[in-house]
Design an enzyme around this catalytic site. Structure first.
Site, PDB file in Angstrom:
ATOM      1  CG  ASN A  70      58.240  74.648  59.808  1.00 54.70           C
ATOM      2  OD1 ASN A  70      58.597  73.875  58.919  1.00 54.70           O
ATOM      3  ND2 ASN A  70      57.104  74.508  60.469  1.00 54.70           N
ATOM      4  CE  LYS A 130      57.223  70.646  57.215  1.00 55.88           C
ATOM      5  NZ  LYS A 130      57.561  72.079  57.290  1.00 55.88           N
ATOM      6  CG  HIS A 182      64.175  85.914  35.758  1.00 54.58           C
ATOM      7  ND1 HIS A 182      63.177  86.801  35.410  1.00 54.58           N
ATOM      8  CD2 HIS A 182      65.341  86.461  35.326  1.00 54.58           C
ATOM      9  CE1 HIS A 182      63.713  87.827  34.776  1.00 54.58           C
ATOM     10  NE2 HIS A 182      65.027  87.659  34.727  1.00 54.58           N
ATOM     11  CG  ASN A 234      43.504 122.938  82.136  1.00 53.08           C
ATOM     12  OD1 ASN A 234      42.927 122.219  82.955  1.00 53.08           O
ATOM     13  ND2 ASN A 234      43.394 122.783  80.825  1.00 53.08           N
TER      14      ASN A 234
END
Length: 460
Positions: free
Chosen positions: A327, A325, A189, A132
């Site tokens: 990803n 597969k 869209h 301190n």
């Protein structure tokens, strides 16, 4: 476990002998078993505290309130902390007192004990350096913790996030230039729209990233203004004149980034609007990256039953049941990081609104959330750049097929034959499963006119 006895203003505390921390750090460990192993402070804030305590000791010495030998010892120990030699000595979690007092004292205790070791004294001796009286001289947790968290955030941006974004931008800009002549169907869209080039699509990604970087750098300017010198409530009690600006100058020299004392120290302690702004800019960046990641996922979808207009690197098998597969895992990981950043920003925004009188007591969660967002974004952007964006390639056969099946090419006919007749051609093509050219010729458009008017290259 061997222990030694340390003490603070509440009395004696037993501390593991192998560690440099002291009584107040141990009390925090005992009193806040919240999120242990998950929310321990990381390198950026520990480094920032090392830089701050180094600068404070040097400034105190220059201003005549700390003797040269103690300053030398503190600076040596603080530099070790800044350089990463004692990261294991900072075990506290973000969930503690809202001012960050325990983390400030953790730094004070570690640096004091290490300084005393350098002086040939045992840990816990508090001589010649007291945590301190000497390491914390001219400071309060109320101004040191926000100073450290601002330094950590700004350094995190400069050392990690900006370089990662620069790398990604370099890749994206090159792709935009290389694919400028590849014309593809536009989509709005999620429906067919007029043509666009793949280069134009990717240039939009680059522009979003650049805009987010500009916002981040604007917010960062204010985050380089530090609370140091305000001590407990902003008045600077127990701090010599010129201390705050001197500390900011020394931190600037150590980091190569220009810091300054905050213009108003009362605001610097009681509010953290600057980090709320940084967090908001990180959220904006996350929003841009999420849009880019989702575009990549859609464009690469399939490869045969989706859009399939771009290919991305095959980094790992994508299924435990479906052989072959692959990803878009990098895009998915980046998306999840972005969602986490949105959540962190909500925490920061609320925490930033909770200043009461002269102190905001949500500092640790603000620091944790912003630093986590910077770290996650830095890692995810770099990984996405190197393992996905760099390998994006057009599937030109698919792109061309989709382009020439795009019914919204009919828009080019509208100036020549009118909106309603053009709409009738598009509806006939869709209803009778004709090409747009076949439907137009069936409505009396001359082949040469159709070919001249419906030119995708001219339409972009």
């Amino acid at each position: 476990m061997e222990t030694r006895v340390e003490h603070d203003s509440l009395g004696e505390v037993r501390v593991p002998s192998e560690h440099l921390w002291g009584a107040q750090t141990q009390r925090s460990l005992d009193n806040f078993p919240i999120g242990r192993e998950r929310f321990v402070w990381g390198r950026p804030l520990i480094r920032a505290f090392g830089l701050l305590k180094f600068a404070a000791a040097r400034a105190n010495c220059d201003l005549g309130v700390l003797d040269a030998e103690r300053a030398r010892l503190i600076c040596a120990a603080a530099k070790e902390v800044a350089d990463g030699a004692h990261d294991a000595e900072f075990p506290l979690v973000a969930f503690q007192t809202g001012s960050g007092t325990q983390t400030n004292m953790n730094a004070n205790e570690v640096i004091a004990n290490r300084a005393n070791e350098l002086a040939g004294r045992p840990r816990g001796s508090e001589e010649p350096v007291h945590p301190n009286d000497h390491v914390n001289r001219s400071q309060s947790s109320n101004d040191t913790f926000p100073t450290a968290m601002y330094v950590a955030v700004v350094e995190g941006l400069h050392q990690h996030l900006y370089p990662a974004l620069k790398e990604l931008l370099g890749i994206v800009d090159a792709k935009a230039a290389n694919f400028a002549e590849i014309i593809m169907a536009g989509r709005t869209h999620l429906e067919d729209a007029t043509p666009v080039s793949l280069g134009q699509v990717i240039s939009g990604w680059a522009a979003q990233i650049r805009g987010a970087v500009v916002a981040l750098k604007d917010a960062e300017v204010e985050a380089r203004k530090l609370a140091i010198g305000g001590t407990a409530v902003g008045t600077g009690l127990n701090s010599p004149a010129g201390f705050g600006p001197a500390v900011a100058r020394i931190i600037s020299a150590q980091t190569g980034i220009e810091f300054a004392q905050a213009d108003n120290l009362f605001a610097a302690l009681s509010a953290h609007d600057e980090l709320v702004e940084v967090s908001a800019a990180l959220r904006t960046l996350a929003g841009a990256l999420l849009k880019i990641a989702n575009d990549v996922r859609w464009y690469a979808s399939g490869p045969r039953a989706g859009i399939g207009e771009i290919s991305i690197p095959a980094n790992e098998p994508g299924s435990s049941i479906m052989p072959g597969k692959v990803n878009p895992t990098q895009a998915e990981a980046l998306s999840m990081v972005c969602i986490k950043v949105f959540g962190n920003d909500a925490s920061v925004a609320f925490a930033g609104s909770q200043g009461n009188f002269q102190l905001n007591v949500y500092k640790p969660i603000i620091a944790w959330s912003v630093l986590e967002s910077i770290g996650l974004l830095s890692d995810a952007v770099q990984s996405f750049a190197r393992r996905c964006a760099r390998g994006i390639m057009p599937r030109e056969r698919v792109i061309d097929e989709h382009l020439h099946n795009d019914l919204m090419l009919v828009t080019a006919l509208s100036p020549h034959i009118g909106y309603e007749k053009s709409a009738k051609i598009a509806q006939r093509a869709q209803g009778e499963r004709l090409s747009l050219r076949e439907a137009a010729l069936g409505e009396g458009i001359a082949p040469a006119d159709f070919d001249r008017w419906v030119d995708p290259h001219r339409m972009i």
